[in-house]
Design a protein around this motif. Structure first.
Motif, mmCIF file in Angstrom:
data_model
loop_
_atom_site.group_PDB
_atom_site.id
_atom_site.type_symbol
_atom_site.label_atom_id
_atom_site.label_comp_id
_atom_site.label_asym_id
_atom_site.label_seq_id
_atom_site.Cartn_x
_atom_site.Cartn_y
_atom_site.Cartn_z
ATOM 1 N N UNK A 111 32.417 -10.126 16.052
ATOM 2 C CA UNK A 111 32.012 -9.643 14.729
ATOM 3 C C UNK A 111 32.975 -8.533 14.338
ATOM 4 N N UNK A 112 33.646 -8.714 13.208
ATOM 5 C CA UNK A 112 34.708 -7.802 12.800
ATOM 6 C C UNK A 112 34.319 -6.980 11.585
ATOM 7 N N UNK A 113 34.779 -5.740 11.551
ATOM 8 C CA UNK A 113 34.737 -4.943 10.326
ATOM 9 C C UNK A 113 35.747 -5.550 9.362
ATOM 10 N N UNK A 114 35.352 -5.728 8.102
ATOM 11 C CA UNK A 114 36.278 -6.278 7.115
ATOM 12 C C UNK A 114 36.300 -5.410 5.871
ATOM 13 N N UNK A 115 37.470 -5.369 5.254
ATOM 14 C CA UNK A 115 37.660 -4.693 3.974
ATOM 15 C C UNK A 115 38.428 -5.632 3.058
ATOM 16 N N UNK A 116 38.504 -5.266 1.805
ATOM 17 C CA UNK A 116 39.301 -6.020 0.845
ATOM 18 C C UNK A 116 40.778 -5.939 1.240
ATOM 19 N N UNK A 117 41.552 -7.021 1.086
ATOM 20 C CA UNK A 117 42.960 -6.985 1.485
ATOM 21 C C UNK A 117 43.780 -5.891 0.799
ATOM 22 N N UNK A 118 43.345 -5.431 -0.366
ATOM 23 C CA UNK A 118 44.062 -4.359 -1.061
ATOM 24 C C UNK A 118 43.814 -2.993 -0.436
ATOM 25 N N UNK A 119 42.801 -2.870 0.383
ATOM 26 C CA UNK A 119 42.470 -1.594 1.023
ATOM 27 C C UNK A 119 43.485 -1.314 2.126
ATOM 28 N N UNK A 120 44.024 -0.091 2.173
ATOM 29 C CA UNK A 120 45.098 0.236 3.109
ATOM 30 C C UNK A 120 44.638 0.505 4.538
ATOM 31 N N UNK A 121 43.361 0.581 4.759
ATOM 32 C CA UNK A 121 42.821 0.858 6.088
ATOM 33 C C UNK A 121 43.128 -0.302 7.036
ATOM 34 N N UNK A 122 43.697 0.018 8.206
ATOM 35 C CA UNK A 122 43.989 -1.000 9.221
ATOM 36 C C UNK A 122 43.259 -0.743 10.540
#
Length: 275
Positions: A111-122
């Protein structure tokens, strides 16, 4: 159907059947009738493909697949409303005893944390992650992003995906009351893909280019890292039946352990049991 072992009750088994061989669909040749499956949404890509192959092979078989979450799958199969109830968690001892469940674990899922691809968080450490989901951090600029609100997305309490994420990623910490609720892994993917300020979590089998997986404490959410144990936010995927699986339910679950079934599980982004 061979069993790998059993849990506390004699009725509860974890299936680990050998492959059928070259013709994995031959068991369905003379079958006919309906099979109803519902519950955990992480399972859907696998069971839909398995059902498609079975129904293509034998048009006298009709398989229906619904979601609803792990708790719904367990309750419905326990009440005899469906034939197979999928769950992204082991049923509790109480559920097992109340419904007389037999459990079949056929894959491991991260189970992964996900963000929008435009978000700079890696990458996020777990302390920051807990603050994001609790609402203690409400603006992305506090974690190196632009000045924008953090929009948290979560699942309801019956979700197995939520349970493993809450336990293993959030250390059973609070999830803000301002979070947006979504009903499935598919709905989570759509919500995060359409909201540039979002953060959520999803079964790894549902990750594609529309959402971006975030590393936790420097460890990327990949199947390789789940398999090695480096990425600990993981769980088993179960198909549950009331009593031992029989008829089409038994053959469907057996198919998931066949050579074809194991290939489908791998192709859909999960780790087959036994690999």
């Amino acid at each position: 159907m061979k069993k790998a072992g059993f849990w506390i009750l004699a009725m509860v088994f974890v299936l680990n059947s050998p492959a059928f061989g070259a013709d994995c669909l031959s068991a369905f040749k003379q079958e006919h009738g309906n099979l109803a499956i519902a519950g955990g949404t992480a399972h859907i890509p696998v069971v839909k493909e398995a059902a498609r192959r079975i129904m293509t092979y034998n048009k006298d078989i009709r398989i229906t697949i619904g979601g609803g979450g792990s708790g719904v799958g367990i309750k419905k199969v326990g009440e005899g409303l469906i034939d197979i109830g999928n769950s992204g968690r082991k049923p509790t001892d109480n559920e097992i005893e109340r419904y007389g469940l037999t459990m079949y674990r056929w894959a491991v899922d991260g189970v992964a944390v996900v963000v929008n691809p435009a978000r700079e968080i890696r990458n996020l450490n777990t302390k920051i992650l807990e603050k994001l989901f609790s609402g203690d951090i409400q603006n992305w600029k506090e974690v190196g992003g632009n000045d924008a609100p953090v929009n948290v997305y979560t699942r309801d309490a019956s979700s197995g995906t939520r349970k493993v994420f809450w336990k293993k990623a959030l250390s059973k910490g609070e999830i803000t009351g301002n979070a947006n609720f979504v009903s499935s892994n598919g709905a989570m993917k759509t919500a995060v893909a359409n909201d540039v300020n979002s953060i959520g979590y999803i079964s790894m089998g549902h990750i594609d280019g529309t959402v971006k997986g975030v590393a936790l404490n420097g460890t990327a959410p990949t199947l390789e890292n789940v398999k090695s144990g480096k990425y600990a936010v993981a769980r088993g995927l179960y198909s549950n039946t009331k009593g031992k699986a029989v008829g089409l339910a038994e053959k469907f679950i057996d198919y998931l352990y066949s050579t074809d079934g194991q290939a489908i599980i791998s192709a859909k982004g999960f780790i087959p049991v036994g690999q």
